[in-house]
Design a protein around this motif. Structure first.
Motif, PDB file in Angstrom:
ATOM      1  N   LEU B 130      -7.271  -3.358   5.597  1.00  0.00           N
ATOM      2  CA  LEU B 130      -7.723  -2.002   5.285  1.00  0.00           C
ATOM      3  C   LEU B 130      -8.407  -2.095   3.921  1.00  0.00           C
ATOM      4  O   LEU B 130      -7.757  -2.397   2.917  1.00  0.00           O
ATOM      5  CB  LEU B 130      -6.511  -1.059   5.274  1.00  0.00           C
ATOM      6  CG  LEU B 130      -6.669   0.370   4.740  1.00  0.00           C
ATOM      7  CD1 LEU B 130      -7.901   1.049   5.297  1.00  0.00           C
ATOM      8  CD2 LEU B 130      -5.420   1.186   5.079  1.00  0.00           C
ATOM      9  N   ILE B 131      -9.720  -1.849   3.921  1.00  0.00           N
ATOM     10  CA  ILE B 131     -10.520  -2.052   2.708  1.00  0.00           C
ATOM     11  C   ILE B 131     -11.022  -0.710   2.187  1.00  0.00           C
ATOM     12  O   ILE B 131     -11.512   0.110   2.971  1.00  0.00           O
ATOM     13  CB  ILE B 131     -11.751  -2.935   3.022  1.00  0.00           C
ATOM     14  CG1 ILE B 131     -11.343  -4.228   3.731  1.00  0.00           C
ATOM     15  CG2 ILE B 131     -12.562  -3.214   1.763  1.00  0.00           C
ATOM     16  CD1 ILE B 131     -10.817  -5.305   2.856  1.00  0.00           C
ATOM     17  N   GLY B 132     -10.890  -0.499   0.882  1.00  0.00           N
ATOM     18  CA  GLY B 132     -11.431   0.715   0.279  1.00  0.00           C
ATOM     19  C   GLY B 132     -10.391   1.793   0.028  1.00  0.00           C
ATOM     20  O   GLY B 132     -10.744   2.943  -0.236  1.00  0.00           O
ATOM     21  N   ALA B 133      -9.112   1.450   0.113  1.00  0.00           N
ATOM     22  CA  ALA B 133      -8.042   2.400  -0.216  1.00  0.00           C
ATOM     23  C   ALA B 133      -7.007   1.638  -1.035  1.00  0.00           C
ATOM     24  O   ALA B 133      -6.595   0.545  -0.642  1.00  0.00           O
ATOM     25  CB  ALA B 133      -7.401   2.969   1.047  1.00  0.00           C
ATOM     26  N   ALA B 134      -6.617   2.209  -2.187  1.00  0.00           N
ATOM     27  CA  ALA B 134      -5.789   1.452  -3.128  1.00  0.00           C
ATOM     28  C   ALA B 134      -4.368   1.993  -3.255  1.00  0.00           C
ATOM     29  O   ALA B 134      -3.679   1.690  -4.216  1.00  0.00           O
ATOM     30  CB  ALA B 134      -6.459   1.432  -4.493  1.00  0.00           C
ATOM     31  N   SER B 135      -3.888   2.749  -2.293  1.00  0.00           N
ATOM     32  CA  SER B 135      -2.587   3.404  -2.463  1.00  0.00           C
ATOM     33  C   SER B 135      -1.438   2.600  -1.860  1.00  0.00           C
ATOM     34  O   SER B 135      -1.642   1.774  -0.973  1.00  0.00           O
ATOM     35  CB  SER B 135      -2.636   4.766  -1.767  1.00  0.00           C
ATOM     36  OG  SER B 135      -2.760   4.566  -0.374  1.00  0.00           O
ATOM     37  N   PRO B 136      -0.220   2.855  -2.328  1.00  0.00           N
ATOM     38  CA  PRO B 136       0.962   2.245  -1.696  1.00  0.00           C
ATOM     39  C   PRO B 136       1.086   2.646  -0.229  1.00  0.00           C
ATOM     40  O   PRO B 136       1.614   1.892   0.587  1.00  0.00           O
ATOM     41  CB  PRO B 136       2.140   2.808  -2.501  1.00  0.00           C
ATOM     42  CG  PRO B 136       1.567   3.282  -3.784  1.00  0.00           C
ATOM     43  CD  PRO B 136       0.144   3.661  -3.513  1.00  0.00           C
ATOM     44  N   GLU B 137       0.557   3.842   0.103  1.00  0.00           N
ATOM     45  CA  GLU B 137       0.623   4.292   1.494  1.00  0.00           C
ATOM     46  C   GLU B 137      -0.270   3.431   2.389  1.00  0.00           C
ATOM     47  O   GLU B 137       0.049   3.188   3.556  1.00  0.00           O
ATOM     48  CB  GLU B 137       0.221   5.773   1.599  1.00  0.00           C
ATOM     49  CG  GLU B 137       1.231   6.742   0.994  1.00  0.00           C
ATOM     50  CD  GLU B 137       1.113   6.874  -0.527  1.00  0.00           C
ATOM     51  OE1 GLU B 137       0.101   6.379  -1.104  1.00  0.00           O
ATOM     52  OE2 GLU B 137       2.031   7.454  -1.138  1.00  0.00           O
ATOM     53  N   ALA B 138      -1.396   2.985   1.841  1.00  0.00           N
ATOM     54  CA  ALA B 138      -2.259   2.075   2.606  1.00  0.00           C
ATOM     55  C   ALA B 138      -1.521   0.756   2.852  1.00  0.00           C
ATOM     56  O   ALA B 138      -1.570   0.198   3.958  1.00  0.00           O
ATOM     57  CB  ALA B 138      -3.577   1.834   1.858  1.00  0.00           C
ATOM     58  N   ASP B 139      -0.817   0.262   1.827  1.00  0.00           N
ATOM     59  CA  ASP B 139      -0.001  -0.943   2.011  1.00  0.00           C
ATOM     60  C   ASP B 139       1.021  -0.725   3.129  1.00  0.00           C
ATOM     61  O   ASP B 139       1.245  -1.606   3.970  1.00  0.00           O
ATOM     62  CB  ASP B 139       0.776  -1.281   0.723  1.00  0.00           C
ATOM     63  CG  ASP B 139      -0.141  -1.562  -0.462  1.00  0.00           C
ATOM     64  OD1 ASP B 139      -1.336  -1.809  -0.238  1.00  0.00           O
ATOM     65  OD2 ASP B 139       0.347  -1.526  -1.607  1.00  0.00           O
ATOM     66  N   ALA B 140       1.623   0.479   3.119  1.00  0.00           N
ATOM     67  CA  ALA B 140       2.661   0.790   4.108  1.00  0.00           C
ATOM     68  C   ALA B 140       2.095   0.760   5.527  1.00  0.00           C
ATOM     69  O   ALA B 140       2.763   0.329   6.468  1.00  0.00           O
ATOM     70  CB  ALA B 140       3.278   2.153   3.806  1.00  0.00           C
ATOM     71  N   GLU B 141       0.836   1.206   5.692  1.00  0.00           N
ATOM     72  CA  GLU B 141       0.245   1.213   7.033  1.00  0.00           C
ATOM     73  C   GLU B 141       0.184  -0.200   7.594  1.00  0.00           C
ATOM     74  O   GLU B 141       0.457  -0.421   8.782  1.00  0.00           O
ATOM     75  CB  GLU B 141      -1.162   1.823   7.008  1.00  0.00           C
ATOM     76  CG  GLU B 141      -1.799   1.769   8.389  1.00  0.00           C
ATOM     77  CD  GLU B 141      -3.155   2.439   8.460  1.00  0.00           C
ATOM     78  OE1 GLU B 141      -3.214   3.656   8.209  1.00  0.00           O
ATOM     79  OE2 GLU B 141      -4.150   1.755   8.769  1.00  0.00           O
ATOM     80  N   LEU B 142      -0.164  -1.164   6.743  1.00  0.00           N
ATOM     81  CA  LEU B 142      -0.250  -2.550   7.225  1.00  0.00           C
ATOM     82  C   LEU B 142       1.121  -3.073   7.656  1.00  0.00           C
ATOM     83  O   LEU B 142       1.260  -3.731   8.695  1.00  0.00           O
ATOM     84  CB  LEU B 142      -0.857  -3.447   6.141  1.00  0.00           C
ATOM     85  CG  LEU B 142      -2.388  -3.553   6.106  1.00  0.00           C
ATOM     86  CD1 LEU B 142      -2.906  -4.284   7.342  1.00  0.00           C
ATOM     87  CD2 LEU B 142      -3.084  -2.207   5.993  1.00  0.00           C
ATOM     88  N   ALA B 143       2.161  -2.769   6.859  1.00  0.00           N
ATOM     89  CA  ALA B 143       3.516  -3.197   7.241  1.00  0.00           C
ATOM     90  C   ALA B 143       3.926  -2.527   8.557  1.00  0.00           C
ATOM     91  O   ALA B 143       4.546  -3.157   9.422  1.00  0.00           O
ATOM     92  CB  ALA B 143       4.500  -2.855   6.124  1.00  0.00           C
ATOM     93  N   ALA B 144       3.547  -1.244   8.721  1.00  0.00           N
ATOM     94  CA  ALA B 144       3.897  -0.517   9.943  1.00  0.00           C
ATOM     95  C   ALA B 144       3.135  -1.072  11.147  1.00  0.00           C
ATOM     96  O   ALA B 144       3.666  -1.140  12.260  1.00  0.00           O
ATOM     97  CB  ALA B 144       3.604   0.973   9.769  1.00  0.00           C
ATOM     98  N   LEU B 145       1.890  -1.467  10.924  1.00  0.00           N
ATOM     99  CA  LEU B 145       1.089  -2.066  12.000  1.00  0.00           C
ATOM    100  C   LEU B 145       1.752  -3.354  12.496  1.00  0.00           C
ATOM    101  O   LEU B 145       1.902  -3.573  13.704  1.00  0.00           O
ATOM    102  CB  LEU B 145      -0.323  -2.349  11.465  1.00  0.00           C
ATOM    103  CG  LEU B 145      -1.316  -3.071  12.376  1.00  0.00           C
ATOM    104  CD1 LEU B 145      -1.570  -2.283  13.641  1.00  0.00           C
ATOM    105  CD2 LEU B 145      -2.638  -3.309  11.641  1.00  0.00           C
TER     106      LEU B 145
END
Lengths: 429, 429
Positions: B130-145
């Motif tokens: 996920l490129i272009g978003a710098a939030s901890p929530e973006a990190d969380a999406e990858l772990a959830a994926l």
């Protein structure tokens, strides 16, 4: 700004729109291969150079392959073709496998060639082979399989043809013409260059390789004889079987087809575009009855073909036969984020809809809604979902149809159902 | 008998049963990636060594990659990972692409390592970014994926976990402990080896790399602190978002997770089997906010992960979670060939049934029917069709259920419908 590091010459970057073409080909090839009962397999991508040395033909191995020594000094090749790996794999498990055996594959290959339209150094190839059956009818099945892919892709017999010949027939004819057996391999090489050189250059090439003027004229005459196939004990049966398989409109005889690989022993064929800006072959194949014994297995007949992705893709693009919207996100639904406070509620909504079986793109951070709608539209979403403080309080979701601009609010428990219904509706004109 | 040429060490032959595992993973990965709205892409398989030189970490590039000079003397690498290619591709089209951008890929990679269970020199890898978003929530999406794939594969949170840490948090703690900034990279290297070495060996390794006894004890203590995440400004938000995405049961904090690649800047995570005969990681990833600028693009934050096929496949096999009948032909119907005279009629019947949408395996040559039935059974077909001279005269087809042994004759025009019905029936016990 620093200079961006360059990609390697002859390789391709598969951005989503380009990757969609590969995936479309792979999926269509899977459907067609499976409809004939072929099983998917693959070889390694790295093979010992020895595997190709004997039989693929000198040009392919020495000049056109990526070859390098590993840390133990063994010469490794990036595979330039799959047949030698297939034959090695079958020879290794010859006693456990059940013949006749039908296998197909789709994967990457490498050749060190000059990149041009429809040709790169890194490409994908469909391979299909039928091992353990030595009849002309088995050859016909492979030609019909290839034709079935063309039909499925929307390519008509006026756009692509599978041209067929037989090496045993050609050898017999050369013998009748008095060309000694020792020259046959050279004559095949000359015939293989027929389509690639201008008339003058081709004649010079033939004389250069050792044909005398009389032999050259005889070969030239042979390539004009469109009825030659009737002299073959195999080709009439081949064409009858192609007809029974419903592929006669795609398959024709052409005496100039000989194929470049040294291991072919009988019928050979090559698919070509009837009219396209690329003149190279779309696919090629043939019968190879000695290869299994050559790599150390028990003798076992085989027939197969390979088709690269690059020439075919050029033709499909020219004829507008590629699927539309290749650049779009697979998710047609985007959940917006109203504010920092509602971010987690939006994530929850997205997760809920995914659990209900929908593909959902979730905007990762709060931004102006207008910007998020625009983004949804750009990535190809059809619907944008909004869940602000009011909607959260009312346990509701606002759904905006980005095509029509219409927006309606639904109870959250009904959101998944409403989305399915909206996605099924054609967008307003 | 000649010796069969050997496959290259560390490569795999994908016979149909093994290829079925790769295809099963690829298709499941596609479903999960698309459910989050990720678009499929891929990089080239060959890249310039310069692309990796700066940021992937010395070990990966110099020791673990296949590198060779091309004919112009440029050093080419068989890609050992995808992130540098991804970043190069995005930097090249930064002005045309729409951010935030979600991309996924599944393809081959190479590393020159000692082959062992769950590790080879040639493997497949799922990448998602996920490129272009710098939030901890973006990190969380990858772990959830990643967790969503495990769930979809049938792996429970008691069988696999995604362990998370944050490099900024660790750097801050090292500073507080008085370990100078210049030593941080070395300390990370030491932490990364924690799971791979016995206690004694690990201590020796740490002292060898330059930690004194006091520093070593402090680092050791840090790795025991399971509440450390609360001191991070990012991780509490990360865990809240993981919870909102429904993946909390799969994700846990672990201070020993640091990841080996040099380019990670923030949150890092690693999936591990809770109990398996292979102890290596299943997947790893993290945030890399400087990589785009490093390859020459405008600064742009990114987060992503990679998951290899080999460790995961071992675990799925151990837990019996792979699909059954991986060795079977995709066609569940086989058309037999009664005699030389009826061969073409059988081919015609097969073609007709394919045109009606059925997957049909056709026996290529006439043989004793018993032998053909046996073959049909071995390749996993459910029904065998017989069309002898009597059936041809009566325009009929005999259909034999290989599970029950029952055989019944149908008018040819009704064959496709009858076959569909028979295939839908569960086989008799």
């Amino acid at each position: 700004m620093k200079k961006i590091i360059q990609a390697v010459k002859g390789t391709r970057d598969f951005y989503p729109a380009e990757k969609a073409v590969i995936t479309f080909l792979y999926q269509t090839i899977r459907e067609v291969s499976e409809s004939f009962g072929y099983q998917e397999y693959d070889g390694p991508f790295l093979e010992s150079i020895d595997l190709y040395a004997a039989k693929s033909g000198e040009e392919l191995v020495k000049e056109q392959s990526f070859v390098f020594p590993d840390k133990s000094g063994n010469l490794i090749a990036l595979r330039p073709e799959l047949t030698p790996s297939l034959v090695r794999m079958i020879a290794q498990k010859q006693r456990q496998l059940h013949f006749p055996l039908r296998w197909w594959s789709f994967g990457p290959f490498w050749r060190y060639e000059s990149p041009q339209k429809g040709r790169g150094r890194e490409f994908f190839q469909w391979n299909a082979d039928l091992i353990g059956a030595a009849s002309p009818e088995a050859d016909a099945e492979l030609a019909a399989l290839l034709a079935s892919l063309f039909r499925k892709l929307g390519l008509g017999p006026d756009q692509v043809q599978v041209y067929v010949n037989n090496r045993r027939l050609m050898e017999e004819e050369l013998r009748v013409m008095g060309i000694p057996d020792g020259l046959h391999e050279i004559v095949f090489k000359i015939i293989d260059r027929r389509d690639k050189l201008a008339d003058q250059d081709w004649q010079a090439y033939a004389l250069d390789l050792g044909l005398d003027g009389k032999q050259f004229s005889a070969v030239q005459g042979l390539l004009e004889d469109r009825e030659l196939w009737k002299k073959s004990p195999e080709l009439p049966r081949f064409f009858e079987a192609v007809d029974a398989l419903g592929a006669a409109d795609y398959v024709a005889y052409a005496p100039r087809i000989i194929r470049g690989l040294d291991y072919y022993t009988g019928t050979v064929f090559e698919a070509q575009a009837v009219s396209s800006t690329v003149r190279r072959s779309v696919a090629g194949g043939g019968r190879y009855d000695n290869l299994m014994a050559d790599v150390g297995g028990d003798p076992l007949p085989g027939v197969g073909f390979a088709m690269g992705d690059m020439v075919l893709s050029v033709i499909l693009k020219e004829l507008d036969l590629l699927p539309p919207d290749r650049d779009a996100s697979p998710a047609r639904v985007m959940v917006t984020v109203f504010s920092e406070d509602t971010l987690l509620a939006s994530y929850q909504l997205a997760a809920e809809l995914r659990a209900a079986g929908l593909d959902v793109y979730s905007y990762p951070t709060p931004e102006k809604l207008g910007k998020q709608f625009k983004h949804a539209d750009r990535v190809g979403a059809r619907l944008a979902l909004v869940q602000g403080p009011d909607e959260i309080k009312a346990q509701a979701v606002a759904i905006k149809d980005l095509a029509s601009g219409e927006q309606k609010t639904y109870p959250r428990s009904e959101a998944a159902g409403a989305i399915r219904e909206l996605l099924d509706k054609p967008p307003a004109a």
